[in-house]
Scaffold this active site. Sequence first.
Site, PDB file in Angstrom:
ATOM      1  N   GLY A 190       0.842  -1.206   0.000  1.00 23.11           N
ATOM      2  CA  GLY A 190       0.000   0.000   0.000  1.00 23.11           C
ATOM      3  C   GLY A 190       0.866   1.241   0.000  1.00 23.11           C
ATOM      4  CG  ASN A 191      -0.127   4.631  -1.521  1.00 25.10           C
ATOM      5  OD1 ASN A 191      -0.845   5.468  -1.002  1.00 25.10           O
ATOM      6  ND2 ASN A 191      -0.493   3.951  -2.610  1.00 25.10           N
ATOM      7  CG  HIS A 192       2.852   6.518   4.038  1.00 27.56           C
ATOM      8  ND1 HIS A 192       2.566   5.768   5.144  1.00 27.56           N
ATOM      9  CD2 HIS A 192       4.156   6.301   3.753  1.00 27.56           C
ATOM     10  CE1 HIS A 192       3.650   5.127   5.530  1.00 27.56           C
ATOM     11  NE2 HIS A 192       4.639   5.425   4.687  1.00 27.56           N
TER      12      HIS A 192
END
Length: 406
Positions: free
Chosen positions: A210-212
Amino acid sequence: MSSLKDKNIALGVCGSIAAYKIASLIRLLIKQGANVQVIMTRDAAEFITPLTLSTLSKNPVLIEYYDKKTGLWNNHVELGLRADLMIIAPASANTISKLANGLCDNLLTATYLSAKCPVYLAPAMDLDMWKHPATQHNVQKLLSYGNTVIPPGDGELASGLVGEGRLAEPEEIIDFLLSHLNPNLPLKGKKALVTAGPTYEAIDPVRFIGNHSSGKMGYALAERLQQLGAEVTLVSGPTALQTPKNTVRIDVQTAQQMLQACQQHFADADIIVMSAAVADYTPIDVAPQKIKKKAEDFSIQLKKTTDILAFLGSNKATHQTLVGFALETENELENAKGKLSRKNMDFIVLNSMQDKGAGFGIDTNKVSILSKSGEIRDFTLKSKAEVADDICQVIVQHQQLIEQHS
Ligand code: CTP
């Protein structure tokens, strides 16, 4: 003057626990100067008394085709034709299904079939009923007939479950109607598709790539576009954010699901804003069981995801404004310009990770907006709501230009 003043409103009430909110809705409609004629289903009368609604609306409440007491026939054709506006709230899954399929086994559904005026439906049901493909299919059918859906809210439901399906609050219904009926809003009659948040690409049943991204920028854009009069569909990756008022939210996890949701709503959209941080790669295989710790080194083979924005850009129609984002750490302008032309966007919003106060998770942003025609507009550090407003102004101007040339 309120755009609801002196309007004849046929207010259809279905059997749902949310029917109690209709007492407040009628008071607010009367306050706006509307004339309200309530038409209830028999089940609705089990949830709230006709006496309450007739007292508040100052009109007899109609339930049956034929009134045994007065000996009068309640003419649904006349009811439908007299109405300037029909609102069905709460709209139950059952009534939505009947309306979508042209059934008319009660006065409410018959009035709907006879009505020539704009129809607004405010659904209320349990979250799984709302999400069910059968209900969503029926809702799409009603939209295709030109009806408007006032999106249900997110929150605690009568079943005890929490999710989407709550009847929009009476104040929200009034806000929605006023903004929808206001001819002066610049994006009135326009449809917008917005993507927001991260995507999660599963590695095994408990892990993902995923990512932030928090989704804050995309949600602020969806909210602003709605305030400017657009009908907004928000395709959202996993976030902790509340659905913006009066927008339809479609939840997705993966880049593939986001692509499918965008493909479904793209052709209808006049404005497309792709602010999601979509994973560029996804695991080739998803392990069916949790991967156990064994070897010292471990690698996962990834394959490219479809670039959603590039796909939409290559299929863009002349009435559409397509906006993308670029979050860069180096050669910002050059990279953004490359993406703008490669993906056939009208505008790209550039964030630089080198700017303090810009990027993921925070409430501020500092952007530059680059246009297809080569123009570059630099903005100062602002709240994401203000940045959304700047981006929307550019979109409004572009849509106005499109209209002038069509
Ligand atoms: N985007 C998309 N689908 C993808 C990847 C990106 O729709 N699979 C969109 C993003 O929503 C954003 C824009 O493309 O609006 C740019 O995304 P970004 O990740 O900055 O660009 P990439 O083209 O993936 O380039 P790179 O990762 O090499 O910087």
